[in-house]
Write a protein that holds these residues in place. Structure first.
Motif, short mmCIF file in Angstrom:
data_model
loop_
_atom_site.label_atom_id
_atom_site.label_comp_id
_atom_site.label_asym_id
_atom_site.label_seq_id
_atom_site.Cartn_x
_atom_site.Cartn_y
_atom_site.Cartn_z
N THR A 266 36.15 48.83 37.88
CA THR A 266 36.90 47.59 37.71
C THR A 266 36.82 47.09 36.27
OG1 THR A 266 36.51 46.96 40.01
CG2 THR A 266 37.15 45.21 38.50
N GLN A 267 35.65 47.24 35.65
CA GLN A 267 35.49 46.86 34.25
C GLN A 267 36.48 47.60 33.37
OE1 GLN A 267 30.65 45.92 34.29
NE2 GLN A 267 31.45 47.85 33.49
N TRP A 268 36.66 48.88 33.65
CA TRP A 268 37.58 49.67 32.85
C TRP A 268 39.03 49.31 33.16
CZ3 TRP A 268 38.64 51.82 28.65
CH2 TRP A 268 39.65 52.77 28.52
N LYS A 269 39.32 49.10 34.42
CA LYS A 269 40.68 48.75 34.81
C LYS A 269 41.12 47.45 34.16
CE LYS A 269 43.63 47.94 38.85
NZ LYS A 269 43.67 47.87 40.35
N LEU A 270 40.22 46.47 34.11
CA LEU A 270 40.53 45.17 33.52
C LEU A 270 40.21 45.11 32.03
CD1 LEU A 270 39.17 42.81 36.35
CD2 LEU A 270 41.51 43.65 36.00
N ARG A 271 39.66 46.23 31.49
CA ARG A 271 39.26 46.28 30.08
C ARG A 271 38.31 45.14 29.75
NH1 ARG A 271 41.80 50.25 31.45
NH2 ARG A 271 43.37 51.33 30.20
N THR A 272 37.32 44.94 30.62
CA THR A 272 36.37 43.85 30.46
C THR A 272 35.30 44.22 29.43
OG1 THR A 272 36.68 43.28 32.79
CG2 THR A 272 34.75 42.35 31.67
#
Length: 353
Positions: A266-272
């Protein structure tokens, strides 16, 4: 019926004329104001200049209204023009060139990585500005060749050399070839399947393949839909990426594994953005999960090809170092999480690893 319609039209004509005159007077007052504002508000932005020109032309006093529909359209155009005037006079509203500069700085710093799509909605949220202004800034950047405009975002480009993302893909595929996952004279999976494995877009994946083709490691052939198909052209010195059973061990429940892998992806998907210490801890934890998934696995009696591939890919990514740039580290950790999930999906594991 025809007589009734004609009567209604004749009776409504004076009302249309009166409303049109009021709109014309409003346009005569506000259009010059808009032209003056356009000189300063759109300075340095061709996209914003085109926007102002379009608003002024649509709301111009030289329009005519033959019926209520024309009045509604004209009135809507005037409302849009007045809203643009109001927005441009607010002291807290940045200009499009200001937004363009902020996006450029984010690309330069690596916050918006080269060759990776960043959604305009995220940019608007990051900068705290309206999305429509971001879209104008993106148009200017696209004309300058700094980015490629996508349907819902931007793709930053770097003309000075290979994109870091493409280099990362090439490095990982090179390691997989050296590990024997893809032997010489065999085809790699399709670019779509590889992009799914690497959690990236097909264009970035293809850029990585082209770097390996330039080195003579792959040969590329055209495929349907403008895609390419890659074949391993030669072998590399074999690298025995093995998971050491001597490293420190921990116990993880399926719930812990699921939560950790989901968070990383999810961090990568949202570029967090992730603090360096947190990212390193996630990387170490996921590597430990792979090691224990392999050491605690119940291997099928007749291992299937997908099992062998899952083990080989998980072993390769577990042994790969954590990249230095923060966004590459987030990407790599997401790939590690994906490999962990794929490994568990094709294996039988105890309730506690």
């Amino acid at each position: 019926m025809t007589i009734g319609v004609s009567r209604i039209r004749s009776q409504s004509a004076p009302a249309v004329a009166r409303s049109a005159e009021r709109l014309r007077l409003s346009a005569e007052y506000w259009v010059p104001v808009a032209r003056d504002l356009c000189i300063t508000a759109a300075a340095g932005s061709r996209a914003d200049k085109r926007r102002w020109d379009g608003l002024i032309a649509s709301a111009g006093s030289n329009r005519s209204a033959k019926g209520f529909t024309d009045l509604v359209v004209w009135n809507g155009s005037l409302r849009e023009l007045l809203q643009a005037i109001l927005d441009s006079t607010r002291p807290d509203t940045p200009t499009v060139p200001d937004i363009t500069e902020q996006i450029t700085q984010a690309i330069t710093s690596g916050r918006y990585p080269v060759e990776l799509v960043v959604r305009t909605s995220r940019i608007a949220e990051d900068l705290g500005v309206p999305r429509r202004l971001v879209q104008l800034a993106v148009s200017d950047l696209a004309e300058a060749g700094t980015v490629v405009a996508r349907r819902h975002g931007i793709l930053a480009v770097d003309h000075s050399g290979p994109a870091p993302g493409a280099v990362y893909v090439a490095t990982r595929i090179r390691a997989q070839i050296a590990a024997g996952i893809y032997p010489p004279n065999t085809a790699l999976p399709t670019t779509k399947d590889l992009a799914n494995l690497f959690l990236c877009g097909v264009p970035l994946l293809t850029a990585g393949l082209r770097l390996l083709a330039d080195d003579g490691l792959l040969t590329l052939h055209d495929a349907q839909g403008g895609a390419v198909r890659a074949f391993v052209a030669r072998s590399l010195p074999h690298s025995s990426n093995t998971v050491s059973a001597d490293r420190e061990t921990s116990t993880f429940t399926p719930e812990q594994i699921s939560a950790t892998t989901r968070k990383a992806q999810t961090q990568w998907k949202l570029r967090t953005p992730v603090p360096a210490t947190t990212l390193h801890r996630q990387w170490m934890e996921l590597r430990a999960m792979i090691r224990h998934a392999l050491s605690s696995r119940v291997t099928p009696v007749d291992p299937l090809p997908e099992w062998d591939l899952a083990v080989a890919r998980a072993t390769e990514v577990e042994s790969a170092p954590l990249p230095g740039p923060p966004w590459l580290g987030v990407w790599h950790t997401a790939c590690l999480a994906s490999a962990t999930s794929r490994l568990l999906a094709v294996s039988e594991v105890p309730d506690d690893l």
